[in-house]
Design a protein around this motif. Structure first.
Motif: not given
Length: 271
Positions: A107-115, A150-155, A186-191
């Motif tokens: 598995s490619l460990q680096s390709q992850m997004v946080s929610v 309305v969702v916030t995306l931080i990158r 490494d994007d962060l999605i926050y609801v």
């Protein structure tokens, strides 16, 4: 009795091997390849050169160390592209003629997004190929009823953090998916929690309620079950904080729009 010669066995073995390889090639063709990034474990084989077999990890700078070559930048490359790059380096330095390089990844460990926030399942989710914002929200189980639309995306763009908001509800209602951003590693999605308002006084159900868009005072009162027998719509008041955080009390009309954190007070009828 059918006799199978050694030559026939070899042909049969080659046939089954080719069939297996073709089948896997077709499956792989339908699957989008992820790219390599820091932390990804890989294993490298060079056909006919077992001494070059290497197990390594992509370091924080996006490089791997490979025998005879040294450091090689692979960050952002698919495994197939990294294979071609290593083969080219081996050949250009007259180390191996026509090298055949294969890279295996788990598995490619680096390709992850946080929610995080008001979704059903907070956590980190893998990116397989191209994934949009709504894809990742679906993987997280969707937005909870108390969550904001309305969702916030931080990158991280270069050395600077950026923040972008996406109105998911408006995007769906208008059928305009241009704002359905493709997420990156490494994007962060926050609801956030949806805005609330409060009702107290002579109503059926005093309490805290979700504030819907363009909700009027009359609509807000109906959410609270309406007035009780003692209540009156005359003299409705709203307590609201101004831009400086000071609490002020305002006269409220039935068609006034409610704002986040407003407190609606219903007086008792004198008659």
């Amino acid at each position: 009795m059918l006799l199978v010669t050694n030559k026939s066995k070899l042909y049969l073995l080659m046939f089954f091997l080719l069939s297996w390889l073709c089948g896997n090639t077709v499956l792989a063709a339908g699957k989008k390849e992820s790219v390599l990034g820091p932390g990804d474990p890989i294993k490298i084989f060079v056909y006919g050169h077992p001494d070059l077999t290497t197990e390594t990890k992509v370091n924080d700078a996006g490089n791997i160390t490979f025998p005879l070559i040294g450091e090689v930048l692979v960050d952002g490359l698919t495994p197939a592209a990294a294979e071609r790059k290593l083969a080219k380096l081996l050949e250009s330095r007259d180390l191996i003629r026509n090298p055949q390089v294969n890279i295996l990844t788990s598995s490619l460990q680096s390709q992850m997004v946080s929610v995080l926030g008001n979704v059903r399942n907070q956590g980190r989710y893998p990116i397989e190929g191209k994934r949009s914002l709504t894809d990742i929200l679906t993987m997280a189980g969707g937005i909870l009823p108390e969550g904001e639309e309305v969702v916030t995306l931080i990158r991280l763009d270069g050395d600077k953090w950026t923040k972008q908001t996406v109105d998911v509800l408006d995007m769906v209602k208008s059928n305009d998916m241009a704002g359905n951003i493709l997420v990156r590693s490494d994007d962060l999605i926050y609801v956030e929690r949806a805005p609330r308002f409060y009702i107290y006084g002579e109503v059926q159900r005093a309490g805290s309620y979700r504030l819907e868009r363009n909700m009027t005072v009359t609509q807000g009162l109906s959410v609270g079950g309406g007035l009780n027998p003692k209540g009156t719509e005359r003299g409705l008041k709203i307590q609201r904080r101004d831009a400086n955080g000071n609490l002020e009390t305002l006269d409220a009309k039935p068609n006034d729009l409610i704002q986040p954190d407003d407190v609606i007070y219903v007086r008792e009828s004198l008659f």
